[in-house]
Design an enzyme around this catalytic site. Structure first.
Site, PDB file in Angstrom:
ATOM      1  CG  ASP A  60      -1.855   1.252   1.293  1.00 12.67           C
ATOM      2  OD1 ASP A  60      -1.696   2.119   0.618  1.00 12.67           O
ATOM      3  OD2 ASP A  60      -2.648   1.225   2.209  1.00 12.67           O
ATOM      4  CE1 TYR A 152      -7.509  10.236 -11.846  1.00 11.03           C
ATOM      5  CE2 TYR A 152      -7.943  11.624 -13.680  1.00 11.03           C
ATOM      6  CZ  TYR A 152      -7.481  10.650 -13.223  1.00 11.03           C
ATOM      7  OH  TYR A 152      -6.876   9.623 -14.050  1.00 11.03           O
ATOM      8  CE  LYS A 156      -3.611  10.684 -12.280  1.00  9.88           C
ATOM      9  NZ  LYS A 156      -2.726   9.783 -12.073  1.00  9.88           N
ATOM     10  CB  ILE A 185      -7.071   4.125 -21.423  1.00 14.71           C
ATOM     11  CG1 ILE A 185      -6.087   5.557 -21.827  1.00 14.71           C
ATOM     12  CG2 ILE A 185      -6.297   3.039 -21.870  1.00 14.71           C
ATOM     13  CD1 ILE A 185      -5.627   5.659 -23.517  1.00 14.71           C
ATOM     14  CB  THR A 187      -8.636   0.613 -17.485  1.00 12.80           C
ATOM     15  OG1 THR A 187      -8.840   1.857 -16.702  1.00 12.80           O
ATOM     16  CG2 THR A 187      -7.493   1.090 -18.336  1.00 12.80           C
ATOM     17  N   PRO A 188     -10.504  -0.943 -15.790  1.00 17.14           N
ATOM     18  CG  PRO A 188      -9.934  -2.746 -14.409  1.00 17.14           C
ATOM     19  CD  PRO A 188      -9.471  -2.020 -15.674  1.00 17.14           C
TER      20      PRO A 188
HETATM   21  N1  LIG Z   1      -8.032   4.590 -17.493  1.00 13.25           N
HETATM   22  C1  LIG Z   1      -8.044   6.075 -18.126  1.00 13.25           C
HETATM   23  O1  LIG Z   1      -8.815   6.292 -18.841  1.00 13.25           O
HETATM   24  C2  LIG Z   1      -7.007   6.926 -17.640  1.00 13.25           C
HETATM   25  C3  LIG Z   1      -6.812   7.924 -18.014  1.00 13.25           C
HETATM   26  C4  LIG Z   1      -6.105   8.949 -17.871  1.00 13.25           C
HETATM   27  C5  LIG Z   1      -5.186   8.566 -16.896  1.00 13.25           C
HETATM   28  N2  LIG Z   1      -5.150   7.444 -16.180  1.00 13.25           N
HETATM   29  C6  LIG Z   1      -4.321   6.992 -15.090  1.00 13.25           C
HETATM   30  O2  LIG Z   1      -3.586   5.913 -15.330  1.00 13.25           O
HETATM   31  C7  LIG Z   1      -3.347   5.189 -14.053  1.00 13.25           C
HETATM   32  C8  LIG Z   1      -3.711   3.771 -14.253  1.00 13.25           C
HETATM   33  O3  LIG Z   1      -5.241   3.726 -14.406  1.00 13.25           O
HETATM   34  P1  LIG Z   1      -6.256   2.566 -14.615  1.00 13.25           P
HETATM   35  O4  LIG Z   1      -7.268   3.144 -15.642  1.00 13.25           O
HETATM   36  O5  LIG Z   1      -5.096   1.515 -15.150  1.00 13.25           O
HETATM   37  O6  LIG Z   1      -6.905   2.246 -13.387  1.00 13.25           O
HETATM   38  P2  LIG Z   1      -6.977   0.893 -12.576  1.00 13.25           P
HETATM   39  O7  LIG Z   1      -8.092   1.194 -11.336  1.00 13.25           O
HETATM   40  O8  LIG Z   1      -7.351  -0.388 -13.240  1.00 13.25           O
HETATM   41  O9  LIG Z   1      -5.605   0.640 -11.800  1.00 13.25           O
HETATM   42  C9  LIG Z   1      -5.151   1.568 -10.736  1.00 13.25           C
HETATM   43  C10 LIG Z   1      -4.238   0.477  -9.854  1.00 13.25           C
HETATM   44  O10 LIG Z   1      -3.672   1.382  -8.976  1.00 13.25           O
HETATM   45  C11 LIG Z   1      -3.641   0.409  -7.880  1.00 13.25           C
HETATM   46  N3  LIG Z   1      -3.664   1.385  -6.789  1.00 13.25           N
HETATM   47  C12 LIG Z   1      -4.506   2.326  -6.094  1.00 13.25           C
HETATM   48  N4  LIG Z   1      -4.077   2.625  -4.847  1.00 13.25           N
HETATM   49  C13 LIG Z   1      -3.077   2.032  -4.583  1.00 13.25           C
HETATM   50  C14 LIG Z   1      -2.445   1.998  -3.234  1.00 13.25           C
HETATM   51  N5  LIG Z   1      -2.494   2.799  -2.250  1.00 13.25           N
HETATM   52  N6  LIG Z   1      -1.227   1.142  -3.313  1.00 13.25           N
HETATM   53  C15 LIG Z   1      -0.906   0.456  -4.119  1.00 13.25           C
HETATM   54  N7  LIG Z   1      -1.826   0.289  -5.288  1.00 13.25           N
HETATM   55  C16 LIG Z   1      -2.756   1.323  -5.498  1.00 13.25           C
HETATM   56  C17 LIG Z   1      -5.105  -0.381  -7.706  1.00 13.25           C
HETATM   57  O11 LIG Z   1      -5.057  -1.331  -7.004  1.00 13.25           O
HETATM   58  C18 LIG Z   1      -5.257  -0.438  -9.216  1.00 13.25           C
HETATM   59  O12 LIG Z   1      -4.744  -1.793  -9.547  1.00 13.25           O
HETATM   60  C19 LIG Z   1      -3.859   5.859 -12.820  1.00 13.25           C
HETATM   61  O13 LIG Z   1      -2.904   6.721 -12.339  1.00 13.25           O
HETATM   62  C20 LIG Z   1      -5.005   6.807 -13.756  1.00 13.25           C
HETATM   63  O14 LIG Z   1      -5.443   7.943 -12.917  1.00 13.25           O
HETATM   64  C21 LIG Z   1      -6.260   6.488 -16.580  1.00 13.25           C
END
Ligand SMILES: NC(=O)c1ccc[n+]([C@@H]2O[C@H](COP(=O)([O-])OP(=O)(O)OC[C@H]3O[C@@H](n4cnc5c(N)ncnc54)[C@H](O)[C@@H]3O)[C@@H](O)[C@H]2O)c1
Length: 248
Positions: A60, A152, A156, A185, A187-188
């Site tokens: 964490d 958020y 960022k 993107i 993703t979950p």
């Molecule tokens: N998906 C999108 O459209 C998008 C767009 C812009 C930016 N992002 C950024 O990309 C990154 C990945 O996002 P994603 O879409 O894959 O999200 P996601 O929710 O699939 O993955 C995020 C991961 O971070 C982990 N995490 C969160 N808090 C944590 C902690 N305290 N310690 C350890 N791990 C922790 C979660 O367990 C999760 O597996 C993020 O920083 C997100 O802000 C995503």
């Protein structure tokens, strides 16, 4: 195999984008420390030699102590680390009167503070490696804020400024730092956002000139490039990967 011989920490490695980045780094020959709150699920479709380069590190990183413990055990096991990808992230939705202090603090703890703690802890190793590179996964909303996501967006924007500040301060010691700013993107994290806001994927895709959402492997492609020597003169950049979507 452009990351052969490199040891790289990837946070958020059980998530959509982070798992794609961790896997892509291992495919390129890197030894990958895959950090997440939960174990990175094994991918049976990966060739055995690629899977063997991935080590799952449950941690964490939302506290300074969590980051310090992680780095102590990683450095004790691997010695020098060459690369850090800060990809873990959380999203709490809402405008200022909708969110509370916990939403703000929880967002900053992971999206900003962990990026700072891990970068500071690993910088001496990156400097010593001579090929040190940090890639921070920010967001296009850090550059062009979307409504209703104040914590958020602000977190960022901080990641972008942090990346550029670090690049300026440590470029002279051979460390490159860049921010990647993805758009939508699949993703979950994005699926959850679509569900809670009742937006259909196809409707969101229409707002993107390339006509579709992005894929995690496309962000991973950019990230491995930035980690590699092919990006040897790229530092202090904030690179958008959005399919030309315009926010606002
Ligand atoms: N998906 C999108 O459209 C998008 C767009 C812009 C930016 N992002 C950024 O990309 C990154 C990945 O996002 P994603 O879409 O894959 O999200 P996601 O929710 O699939 O993955 C995020 C991961 O971070 C982990 N995490 C969160 N808090 C944590 C902690 N305290 N310690 C350890 N791990 C922790 C979660 O367990 C999760 O597996 C993020 O920083 C997100 O802000 C995503």
């Amino acid at each position: 195999m452009e990351l052969e011989g490199r040891t790289i920490i990837v946070t958020g490695a059980a998530g959509g984008i982070g798992s794609a980045i961790a896997t892509a780094c291992a495919r390129q020959g890197g030894t990958v420390i895959a950090v997440d709150r939960v174990e990175m699920p094994p991918d049976p479709s990966l060739p055995a030699e690629v899977g063997a380069r991935l080590s799952s590190y449950p941690a964490d990183i939302s506290t300074a102590a969590g980051c310090a413990d992680l780095l102590t055990s990683v450095l004790a096991r691997f010695g020098v680390v060459d690369g850090l990808v800060n990809c873990a992230g959380v999203m709490r939705r809402g405008s200022l009167l909708d969110i509370d202090e916990d939403d703000w603090a929880a967002t900053f703890a992971v999206n900003v503070d962990a990026v700072m703690h891990l970068s500071r802890g690993i910088l001496p190793s990156l400097i010593g490696a001579g090929t040190g590179s940090i890639v921070n996964i920010a967001s296009q909303w850090g550059l062009h804020p979307a409504g209703g996501h104040i914590a958020y967006n602000t977190s960022k924007a901080a990641v972008v400024s942090f990346s550029q500040s670090l690049a300026r301060d440590y470029g002279g010691q051979g460390v490159r730092v860049n921010a990647v700013c993805p758009g939508e993107i699949l993703t979950p994290m994005l699926k959850q956002k679509l569900e809670t806001s009742n937006i259909a994927e196809a409707v969101l895709a229409e707002s993107i000139p390339l006509g579709r959402l992005g894929r995690p492997d496309e962000v991973a492609e950019l990230t491995t490039f930035l980690l590699s020597d092919r990006a040897s003169f790229i530092s202090g950049a904030a690179i958008e990967i959005t399919g030309a979507q315009q926010v606002g």
